[in-house]
Each structure stands twice: as structure tokens, then as C-alpha cells.
Scaffold this active site. Structure first.
Site, PDB file in Angstrom:
ATOM      1  N   CYS A  91      -2.083   4.261   9.915  1.00 50.37           N
ATOM      2  CA  CYS A  91      -2.697   4.603   8.624  1.00 50.37           C
ATOM      3  C   CYS A  91      -4.118   4.065   8.491  1.00 50.37           C
ATOM      4  CB  CYS A  91      -1.869   4.020   7.474  1.00 50.37           C
ATOM      5  SG  CYS A  91      -0.137   4.489   7.439  1.00 50.37           S
ATOM      6  N   HIS A 108       0.485   3.325   1.152  1.00 49.44           N
ATOM      7  CA  HIS A 108       1.050   4.577   1.665  1.00 49.44           C
ATOM      8  C   HIS A 108       2.561   4.475   1.631  1.00 49.44           C
ATOM      9  CE1 HIS A 108       2.035   8.047   3.944  1.00 49.44           C
ATOM     10  NE2 HIS A 108       2.283   7.411   5.080  1.00 49.44           N
ATOM     11  N   HIS A 110       6.522   6.642   1.736  1.00 48.13           N
ATOM     12  CA  HIS A 110       7.285   7.825   2.116  1.00 48.13           C
ATOM     13  C   HIS A 110       8.286   8.156   1.002  1.00 48.13           C
ATOM     14  CE1 HIS A 110       6.560   7.525   6.765  1.00 48.13           C
ATOM     15  NE2 HIS A 110       5.444   7.665   6.068  1.00 48.13           N
ATOM     16  N   GLU A 137       4.053  10.307 -21.037  1.00 44.96           N
ATOM     17  CA  GLU A 137       3.477   9.036 -21.472  1.00 44.96           C
ATOM     18  C   GLU A 137       2.929   8.205 -20.318  1.00 44.96           C
ATOM     19  OE1 GLU A 137       2.471   6.012 -24.323  1.00 44.96           O
ATOM     20  OE2 GLU A 137       2.890   8.163 -24.465  1.00 44.96           O
ATOM     21  N   HIS A 194       5.710  14.555   3.721  1.00 54.92           N
ATOM     22  CA  HIS A 194       5.421  13.265   4.341  1.00 54.92           C
ATOM     23  C   HIS A 194       5.471  12.117   3.334  1.00 54.92           C
ATOM     24  CE1 HIS A 194       2.509  10.932   7.225  1.00 54.92           C
ATOM     25  NE2 HIS A 194       3.169  10.088   6.457  1.00 54.92           N
TER      26      HIS A 194
END
EC number: 4.2.1.109
Length: 232
Positions: A91, A108, A110, A137, A194
Site C-alpha cells: 500500500c 486502508h 478490506h 446524520e 477490494h
């Protein structure tokens, strides 16, 4: 031990729980319990001054230790510390894209809700559509955009771009950067089938924004089950 090795080790040793090396471990353990980083997936990175702390790739995120962290110089993009038995996060290029736009932390996940929303959007709105929702909200937990004061309001529309997945994580950078340019006010990008990338000005904001967005994505999936529209 060589002097430079000692200096590198000092980068990840601190009694301060808010130190990036400690904080990433704490966050990832929490994210694991939320189902965001199951099976070694996902990742987190924090920029602290001119250093970037990055969780490694292919490890059980709930079991990480501060000594597992990679540390990179933000300016040179060279590693200041690389654990010998671990792999740098795939990443990393995506995290860097967020940091180069002023982020202090990038997460990140999943998340299943993120994956499901990308499939629903493609089915109902088309391949190139983004996720849009309003009058929820929790939207108030999302900033208006980079350089803008305050957060979105109840009647504002939240838009999150969606990019196509690739076989290799690092290959997402080009499309992620294109989405950042097209949606400059967005603090998140969904990756089809992903997961999602979420970033914020600092760790606190990135975490709370990620929580708010995941809550909204779960609501969106449940709303679709009930035949309720996301927007008017």
C-alpha cells in the site's frame, strides 16, 4: 551494533502510546476487531514530521509490534528502517499519494461494506459512477474538503469515488491519484471488489472519518435491502 542501526531502532521505541510505531499497532488491533484487516489484509500509515511509519505487508495486523514498523524519510522516500524478515507494505505508493496531499494518516481496510457498496453502485448506477448519499446524520463526521472549514452537514451529499481494482496493490496509484484530482474534496476512495482508502489531516481525524464512512456504507447496504434510496 552499528551506530546507524542503533539510530534506526530508536525510531520505533517509545513509552508514549501516541508514538506512531505504537499507535499503528493499537489502531490495527482495533481494526481487526471491526473486521477491517482480516487475514493480514489492509494497512495503516502515519506521517510524523518528516518521517512516515508504515505497517508491514503480509502480517497478522492484530499481532503487530512496534518493531515491525517500516520507517521512511518523507522527502527522499528512502527507508530509514526496514525489518529484515518483513516485507514493505504494498500500500506504500497509495499512502504516499495521500501524504503528498497533506494527509497525516492513511488507513486502508478490506471492509465488507466497502466491497458491497462498490458492487451495488456498479449494478445500479453504472461502471463509472461514484457512491453518493445524503440526509444521513453520520455525514457530519466527514470534512467538507481540503482547505475548507468545517464538516459536511445533514443536507449535504457525500460523494466517494470508486476505482477499478488491479492485480497488484501498488498499481492502483495512478487511478487513485486521478480520482483525487477529480474529487479534490474527498477524503476516501473505494476500490471495486477490494476495500477503501481513507485519510485525514491527522491520526484522530483519519480514524474517526474511517469509522463514520464505514457506518454510512453499512447503512447504504441495508437501505438497498429495504428498497430505500440513497439520494432524493
Amino acid at each position: 551494533m552499528a551506530s546507524n542501526d542503533i539510530d534506526a531502532e530508536a525510531l520505533v521505541h517509545s513509552d508514549d502510546p501516541s508514538h506512531p510505531a505504537n499507535h499503528i499497532c493499537t489502531l490495527c488491533a482495533k481494526f481487526y476487531n471491526l473486521g477491517w484487516v482480516t487475514g493480514t489484509g489492509g494497512g495503516t500509515s502515519i506521517r510524523h514530521e518528516d518521517k512516515i511509519y508504515i505497517a508491514p505487508s503480509g502480517v497478522q495486523k492484530e499481532l503487530m509490534k512496534p518493531t515491525d514498523m517500516f520507517v521512511m524519510d518523507f522527502n527522499s522516500k528512502e527507508y530509514l528502517r526496514k525489518p529484515q524478515v518483513l516485507k514493505p507494505s504494498a500500500c506504500t505508493p497509495l499512502f504516499l499519494a495521500a501524504f503528498e496531499r497533506g494527509a497525516g494518516c492513511c488507513i486502508h481496510t478490506h471492509s465488507q461494506w466497502a466491497v458491497l457498496v462498490t458492487l451495488i453502485v456498479e449494478r445500479d448506477f453504472g461502471k463509472d459512477a461514484c457512491f453518493e448519499i445524503e440526509e444521513i446524520e453520520q455525514i457530519k463526521g466527514i470534512p467538507k474538503g481540503r482547505g475548507k472549514q468545517g464538516n459536511l452537514g445533514y443536507y449535504d451529499r457525500l460523494r466517494i469515488p470508486i476505482i477499478e481494482n488491479t492485480a497488484h496493490e501498488e498499481d492502483l496509484r495512478e487511478s487513485l491519484e486521478e480520482a483525487m484530482e477529480k474529487y479534490p474534496d474527498s477524503y476516501a476512495i473505494l476500490v471495486k471488489r477490494h476495500g477503501i482508502y481513507v485519510w485525514g489531516d491527522n491520526v484522530h481525524k483519519a480514524k474517526t472519518q474511517c469509522e463514520s464512512i464505514d457506518y454510512i456504507l453499512q447503512l447504504a447496504v441495508e437501505m438497498k435491502k429495504l428498497g430505500l434510496p440513497w439520494t432524493k
